[in-house]
Design a protein around this motif. Sequence first.
Motif, PDB file in Angstrom:
ATOM      1  N   UNK A  94       0.825  -1.214   0.000  1.00  0.00           N
ATOM      2  CA  UNK A  94       0.000   0.000   0.000  1.00  0.00           C
ATOM      3  C   UNK A  94       0.858   1.262   0.000  1.00  0.00           C
ATOM      4  N   UNK A  95       1.907   1.293   0.801  1.00  0.00           N
ATOM      5  CA  UNK A  95       2.779   2.474   0.822  1.00  0.00           C
ATOM      6  C   UNK A  95       3.594   2.587  -0.460  1.00  0.00           C
ATOM      7  N   UNK A  96       3.923   1.444  -1.064  1.00  0.00           N
ATOM      8  CA  UNK A  96       4.662   1.463  -2.328  1.00  0.00           C
ATOM      9  C   UNK A  96       3.782   2.020  -3.451  1.00  0.00           C
ATOM     10  N   UNK A  97       2.477   1.674  -3.439  1.00  0.00           N
ATOM     11  CA  UNK A  97       1.544   2.235  -4.419  1.00  0.00           C
ATOM     12  C   UNK A  97       1.468   3.747  -4.264  1.00  0.00           C
ATOM     13  N   UNK A  98       1.429   4.220  -3.021  1.00  0.00           N
ATOM     14  CA  UNK A  98       1.414   5.675  -2.762  1.00  0.00           C
ATOM     15  C   UNK A  98       2.689   6.333  -3.280  1.00  0.00           C
ATOM     16  N   UNK A  99       3.806   5.697  -3.024  1.00  0.00           N
ATOM     17  CA  UNK A  99       5.092   6.253  -3.456  1.00  0.00           C
ATOM     18  C   UNK A  99       5.197   6.305  -4.969  1.00  0.00           C
ATOM     19  N   UNK A 100       4.794   5.208  -5.633  1.00  0.00           N
ATOM     20  CA  UNK A 100       4.914   5.134  -7.090  1.00  0.00           C
ATOM     21  C   UNK A 100       3.861   5.998  -7.780  1.00  0.00           C
ATOM     22  N   UNK A 101       2.624   5.935  -7.265  1.00  0.00           N
ATOM     23  CA  UNK A 101       1.535   6.610  -7.951  1.00  0.00           C
ATOM     24  C   UNK A 101       1.454   8.097  -7.677  1.00  0.00           C
ATOM     25  N   UNK A 102       1.576   8.504  -6.410  1.00  0.00           N
ATOM     26  CA  UNK A 102       1.404   9.912  -6.049  1.00  0.00           C
ATOM     27  C   UNK A 102       2.712  10.679  -6.136  1.00  0.00           C
ATOM     28  N   UNK A 103       3.764  10.136  -5.548  1.00  0.00           N
ATOM     29  CA  UNK A 103       5.020  10.874  -5.491  1.00  0.00           C
ATOM     30  C   UNK A 103       5.787  10.830  -6.803  1.00  0.00           C
ATOM     31  N   UNK A 106       1.328   1.987 -10.675  1.00  0.00           N
ATOM     32  CA  UNK A 106       0.682   1.926  -9.364  1.00  0.00           C
ATOM     33  C   UNK A 106      -0.704   1.284  -9.459  1.00  0.00           C
ATOM     34  N   UNK A 107      -1.421   1.538 -10.556  1.00  0.00           N
ATOM     35  CA  UNK A 107      -2.730   0.919 -10.750  1.00  0.00           C
ATOM     36  C   UNK A 107      -2.600  -0.596 -10.901  1.00  0.00           C
ATOM     37  N   UNK A 108      -1.565  -1.043 -11.592  1.00  0.00           N
ATOM     38  CA  UNK A 108      -1.331  -2.475 -11.758  1.00  0.00           C
ATOM     39  C   UNK A 108      -1.033  -3.142 -10.418  1.00  0.00           C
TER      40      UNK A 108
END
Length: 322
Positions: free
Chosen positions: A275-284, A291-293
């Motif tokens: 979950x934090x990795x999705x935030x890092x990749x998608x938002x930051x 991040x969607x994948x």
Amino acid sequence: MEALSLNREKDNMKKSKYSAISKKFIKNFKKYWGLYLLLLPTLIYVLIYHYYPMYGVQIAFRDFSPSAGILGSKFVGFKYFTKFLSSYRFWELLKNTLSLSIWSLICSFPVPIILALMLNQFKHKRYRSFIQTVIYAPNFITVVVLVGMLSIFLSPHTGIVNHLITAFGGESIHFLGQEKWFLPLYILSGIWQGAGFGTIIYLGALSGVSPELYEAAKMDGATKLQVIRHVDLPTIMPTIVIMFILAIGGIMNVGFEKVLLMQNDLNRGVSDVIATYVYEIGIQQAQYSYSAAIGLFNSIINAILLIGANQISKRVSDTSLW
């Protein structure tokens, strides 16, 4: 010819089954149309805010560009899924996610059950209500406030916990700065915050126990432990099974906000989860497709676990979600 006749019979059986189901639905709708009308706003809300956004899931299969839009972006298939599965971060993220989820489930799931069984045996209503309120109150504390409390109480310089440790001759500990303390703090704070809500659910299930069963057990000379084992536990077992299935279905959904707030550079080795990795990749980093994948992969795993747990429960017991 025999095969054709068998297929026709099967088709006729299916048609008759579907027609029977449709007739039953129409009959129920006419009888309970008021209840269906009350359900309509919730149904519309779910369709708009939960199903319609699923249109954007296809971003995971496209090389998404905001200027080109979803349909205008190039279709790349499973490119980003393959990228994530072959990434050097994959096993680390999966290990951390499963570690937090499974240990939280093992440690926190039985606590509300035990508390509910204990409170149900507590006959003094005023003290019982007081204890119930005390254990339920942390549920109203937000995650931000909870982590702030952890930071204050566990501060290596000003925290009350470290003051007590040094007062007894120990050395100050930087709890949130050591990887070995991240998992225990995450689990214990989760139990403290969420146990009260689960206790309410199980107490509600226990309220359905017939007083005659308790009277019969008392007449037979059953002890409190025997009453819990033979009366209380069988009564709340369907609720326990349903709650366990739901917990299994969300095992990959580690509390994102709490992990992110507790995370720092010193404990990142165990606090980096999917979950934090999705935030890092998608938002930051604005890698929307990637991040969607990752998020879709996480959701698919949860769905498989939910369906599997439900099927196992259906075969082992008579209780299941569907």
